[in-house]
Design a protein around this motif. Sequence first.
Motif, PDB file in Angstrom:
ATOM      1  N   VAL A  52       0.860  -1.183   0.000  1.00  0.00           N
ATOM      2  CA  VAL A  52       0.000   0.000   0.000  1.00  0.00           C
ATOM      3  C   VAL A  52       0.894   1.230   0.000  1.00  0.00           C
ATOM      4  O   VAL A  52       1.836   1.320   0.782  1.00  0.00           O
ATOM      5  CB  VAL A  52      -0.933   0.002   1.231  1.00  0.00           C
ATOM      6  N   GLY A  53       0.613   2.146  -0.918  1.00  0.00           N
ATOM      7  CA  GLY A  53       1.372   3.391  -0.984  1.00  0.00           C
ATOM      8  C   GLY A  53       0.915   4.327   0.113  1.00  0.00           C
ATOM      9  O   GLY A  53       0.203   3.916   1.028  1.00  0.00           O
ATOM     10  N   PRO A  54       1.270   5.594   0.027  1.00  0.00           N
ATOM     11  CA  PRO A  54       0.886   6.471   1.127  1.00  0.00           C
ATOM     12  C   PRO A  54      -0.623   6.644   1.230  1.00  0.00           C
ATOM     13  O   PRO A  54      -1.328   6.640   0.225  1.00  0.00           O
ATOM     14  CB  PRO A  54       1.556   7.799   0.777  1.00  0.00           C
ATOM     15  N   LEU A  55      -1.082   6.773   2.469  1.00  0.00           N
ATOM     16  CA  LEU A  55      -2.462   7.200   2.696  1.00  0.00           C
ATOM     17  C   LEU A  55      -2.534   8.676   2.354  1.00  0.00           C
ATOM     18  O   LEU A  55      -1.529   9.389   2.452  1.00  0.00           O
ATOM     19  CB  LEU A  55      -2.851   6.997   4.153  1.00  0.00           C
ATOM     20  N   PHE A  56      -3.705   9.124   1.950  1.00  0.00           N
ATOM     21  CA  PHE A  56      -3.866  10.537   1.642  1.00  0.00           C
ATOM     22  C   PHE A  56      -5.232  11.010   2.096  1.00  0.00           C
ATOM     23  O   PHE A  56      -6.139  10.214   2.325  1.00  0.00           O
ATOM     24  CB  PHE A  56      -3.654  10.820   0.145  1.00  0.00           C
ATOM     25  N   PHE A  57      -5.345  12.316   2.212  1.00  0.00           N
ATOM     26  CA  PHE A  57      -6.579  12.990   2.586  1.00  0.00           C
ATOM     27  C   PHE A  57      -6.904  13.943   1.452  1.00  0.00           C
ATOM     28  O   PHE A  57      -6.200  14.934   1.239  1.00  0.00           O
ATOM     29  CB  PHE A  57      -6.384  13.729   3.914  1.00  0.00           C
ATOM     30  N   ARG A  58      -7.941  13.610   0.698  1.00  0.00           N
ATOM     31  CA  ARG A  58      -8.308  14.383  -0.495  1.00  0.00           C
ATOM     32  C   ARG A  58      -9.460  15.325  -0.172  1.00  0.00           C
ATOM     33  O   ARG A  58     -10.446  14.928   0.459  1.00  0.00           O
ATOM     34  CB  ARG A  58      -8.707  13.428  -1.620  1.00  0.00           C
ATOM     35  N   LEU A  59      -9.318  16.559  -0.611  1.00  0.00           N
ATOM     36  CA  LEU A  59     -10.334  17.587  -0.401  1.00  0.00           C
ATOM     37  C   LEU A  59     -11.046  17.817  -1.727  1.00  0.00           C
ATOM     38  O   LEU A  59     -10.511  18.499  -2.612  1.00  0.00           O
ATOM     39  CB  LEU A  59      -9.678  18.874   0.099  1.00  0.00           C
ATOM     40  N   HIS A  60     -12.236  17.254  -1.881  1.00  0.00           N
ATOM     41  CA  HIS A  60     -12.995  17.418  -3.122  1.00  0.00           C
ATOM     42  C   HIS A  60     -13.660  18.785  -3.174  1.00  0.00           C
ATOM     43  O   HIS A  60     -13.568  19.488  -4.178  1.00  0.00           O
ATOM     44  CB  HIS A  60     -14.053  16.316  -3.258  1.00  0.00           C
ATOM     45  N   VAL A  61     -14.374  19.143  -2.107  1.00  0.00           N
ATOM     46  CA  VAL A  61     -15.045  20.447  -2.029  1.00  0.00           C
ATOM     47  C   VAL A  61     -14.753  21.033  -0.655  1.00  0.00           C
ATOM     48  O   VAL A  61     -14.970  20.380   0.366  1.00  0.00           O
ATOM     49  CB  VAL A  61     -16.569  20.340  -2.260  1.00  0.00           C
ATOM     50  N   ILE A  62     -14.266  22.276  -0.655  1.00  0.00           N
ATOM     51  CA  ILE A  62     -13.901  22.950   0.583  1.00  0.00           C
ATOM     52  C   ILE A  62     -14.900  24.063   0.871  1.00  0.00           C
ATOM     53  O   ILE A  62     -15.136  24.934   0.029  1.00  0.00           O
ATOM     54  CB  ILE A  62     -12.477  23.544   0.479  1.00  0.00           C
ATOM     55  N   ASP A  63     -15.492  23.993   2.062  1.00  0.00           N
ATOM     56  CA  ASP A  63     -16.346  25.057   2.577  1.00  0.00           C
ATOM     57  C   ASP A  63     -16.067  25.116   4.075  1.00  0.00           C
ATOM     58  O   ASP A  63     -16.647  24.359   4.851  1.00  0.00           O
ATOM     59  CB  ASP A  63     -17.821  24.783   2.302  1.00  0.00           C
TER      60      ASP A  63
END
Length: 167
Positions: A52-63
């Motif tokens: 497994v590569g790095p875990l990530f935290f993706r921000l699709h929509v920011i409010d």
Amino acid sequence: MEIVTGPGIVSKPASHYVGIRVVTPFRGMFAVRDELMDELYAWLDERGVPDVGPLFFRLHVIDMDGPMDVEVGAVVPDPLDGDDRVRAGVLPAGRYASLTYVNHARRANRALVEWVRDNGIKPDRWNESAGDHFACRYEAYLTDPRTERMKTKWRVELNILLADDSA
């Protein structure tokens, strides 16, 4: 905050991943992220997924004043089938504004966003009624959260996909 590398523009290949996407208020968002990380690690372990590569935290929509559309994912070497909770996806290939830091995520995000703006670089983003939508904006955790529990010691790579016509 310690900036380890960048800011700069890097080219990235497409990366397959599996992830859990949710909508959550900004307040408490990082506690939700941590719970999703644990859930995703358990899902991967149950299936014996190696490398497994790095875990990530993706921000699709920011409010920042309303709901945030976010996803916790793990890069995998080959496409995987997901299920009702964990979905397969692809981080798109392209040119990204990038910065790697240790400690103070908010300051690091601000530094990268300001660098993009100050250099006339155009991120692949657009406004929606729900907030700022990004084609791909994420934090990759280069430090394994399972071996280093102190978040202030994590090495984190911020990435924002640039528009095709960006400088």
